[in-house]
Design an enzyme around this catalytic site. Structure first.
Site, PDB file in Angstrom:
ATOM      1  N   ASP A   1       0.826  -1.205   0.000  1.00 44.76           N
ATOM      2  CA  ASP A   1       0.000   0.000   0.000  1.00 44.76           C
ATOM      3  C   ASP A   1       0.860   1.254   0.000  1.00 44.76           C
ATOM      4  OD1 ASP A   1       0.736  -0.776   2.686  1.00 44.76           O
ATOM      5  OD2 ASP A   1      -0.673   0.698   3.466  1.00 44.76           O
TER       6      ASP A   1
ATOM      7  N   GLU B   1       0.015  -1.305   5.678  1.00 51.07           N
ATOM      8  CA  GLU B   1       1.101  -0.893   6.567  1.00 51.07           C
ATOM      9  C   GLU B   1       0.989   0.588   6.903  1.00 51.07           C
ATOM     10  OE1 GLU B   1       5.088   0.773   7.630  1.00 51.07           O
ATOM     11  OE2 GLU B   1       3.775   1.278   5.952  1.00 51.07           O
TER      12      GLU B   1
END
Length: 388
Positions: free
Chosen positions: A71, A134
């Protein structure tokens, strides 16, 4: 495909944390399938996102985990010079695009080496561990780590590929995100003793949050390895009130604690909670319905401590040279989550953290090349029979 070509594909997937990463995961799975690599998805509860775990080499203990998150942070409101989700060669030695350094550059280096690794006779496995979410609190990795540890032979070392200019980082601060809501009593602003201003109370609590940092320094709770030598507490957002002439009934603020590995985050939060209890008792003398409530926005991201990492440091020295510089960082990563499982862990990857989250984020080509050399040397190391 070269690492640059793979990076171009990865950047093209707009995997902002609020959105799904499944299109990227599907592309990586197809790449691994093309090279006969076994892999497993570990999905989010709603199935809209997934971690990806893969193994190259034998199903034996002692493998090396290469960990990266898929991400990226948002681009909204940032003055980009070009489409952030189209890799741009600046002809200045830099490759521009969201996630180039944080941290799709690392993933590209890993995937580019897969065709070579599968042709080697590895004596110990290489594990690819690609996570989701994350950037919003290391949310996805724990279930992937749990699956790795419960269903597969235990690895020995972990390299988390956040951008460190290919220098090992051996310690990081932990991180906790919180939201505090202060509820007072609304009243006309000319009648200040009839109400309780949630904004005024929140301001006192915000000031206390900053004061705790001064307390920590005064107590000598510092670690000179970090550029901010103490645990830091910071309020990043506040909202409250309805009009200038109304005492605010509600005020909400969001804040964080980034704690040293040597500090106990619960103890730090306890200082804030104790002061909040004093303020609440004071509020309730006027307005019994008033109150202060704090909720955690994420599970605390554990710190990475500079301990039990001789094995992974020895491995990195064998690949990078003995003159490497180790350091500590204030930002949070998934490294502490791996270390909690007893795995020898550090952070090392291409690119500079100073470029992360910025408009016109970039990675230097020479950093990408350094990452590729690292991956090639790692494969050779694991196939040589040498001890890591």
């Amino acid at each position: 495909m070269t690492a640059v070509e793979i990076l171009e594909r990865l950047v093209g997937f707009a995997t902002v944390s609020r959105d799904s990463n499944l299109a990227l995961i599907e592309w990586v799975e197809a790449w691994l399938d093309d090279h006969g690599v076994e892999h497993w998805r570990i999905e989010s509860d709603d199935g809209g996102k997934a971690n990806l775990l893969a193994r190259i080499g034998p199903a034996v203990e002692g493998g090396v985990v290469l960990s990266g998150h898929t991400d990226v942070v948002p681009v909204v409101g940032q003055p980009w010079s070009s489409d952030p989700f189209v890799l741009r060669d600046g002809n200045d030695g830099r490759l521009y695009g969201r996630g180039t350094c944080d941290m799709k550059g690392f993933i590209a280096c890993v995937l580019a080496e897969v065709p070579n690794w599968v042709e080697m006779t590895l004596e110990r496995p290489l594990w690819l561990a690609f996570s989701y979410d994350e950037e919003i609190g290391c949310v996805g990795a724990p279930r992937m780590i749990e699956r790795l540890m419960s269903d597969h032979p235990r690895p020995s070392t972990v390299i988390v590929g956040e951008p460190t200019l290919m220098q090992p980082v051996v310690a990081q601060k932990g991180a906790t995100n919180l939201r505090t809501t202060v509820t007072g009593r609304a009243a006309h602003s000319s009648q200040v003793y009839q109400g309780v201003s949630a904004i005024h109370v929140a301001a006192r609590l915000v000031t206390k949050i900053e004061d705790v940092m001064a307390e920590l320094k005064a107590e000598g709770r510092v670690d000179e390895a970090f550029n901010v030598v103490h645990s830091s507490l910071h309020v990043g957002r506040i909202e409250g009130g309805t009009a200038i002439n109304i005492m605010a009934r509600e005020c909400t603020f969001e804040w964080e604690v980034r704690h040293l590995p040597s500090d106990n985050v619960d103890e730090l939060l306890g200082r804030i909670d104790a002061y909040a209890a004093e303020l609440q008792a004071e509020m309730q003398r006027t307005a019994p319905e008033a109150g202060i409530a704090t909720e955690a926005l994420n599970v605390t991201v554990p710190a990475l401590a500079d301990r039990d990492n001789d094995e992974v440091l020895t491995l990195c020295r064998s690949l990078l040279g003995d003159d490497i510089d180790t350091s500590a960082v204030a930002y949070a990563t998934e490294a502490g989550q791996f270390q909690r499982q007893g795995l020898s862990t550090l952070i090392c990857g291409p690119g500079s953290i100073s470029q992360a989250h910025q408009p016109d984020e970039y990675i230097e080509r020479e950093q990408l090349e350094a990452g590729q050399r690292f991956m090639a040397a790692l494969g050779a190391r694991l196939s040589s029979g040498a001890s890591a």
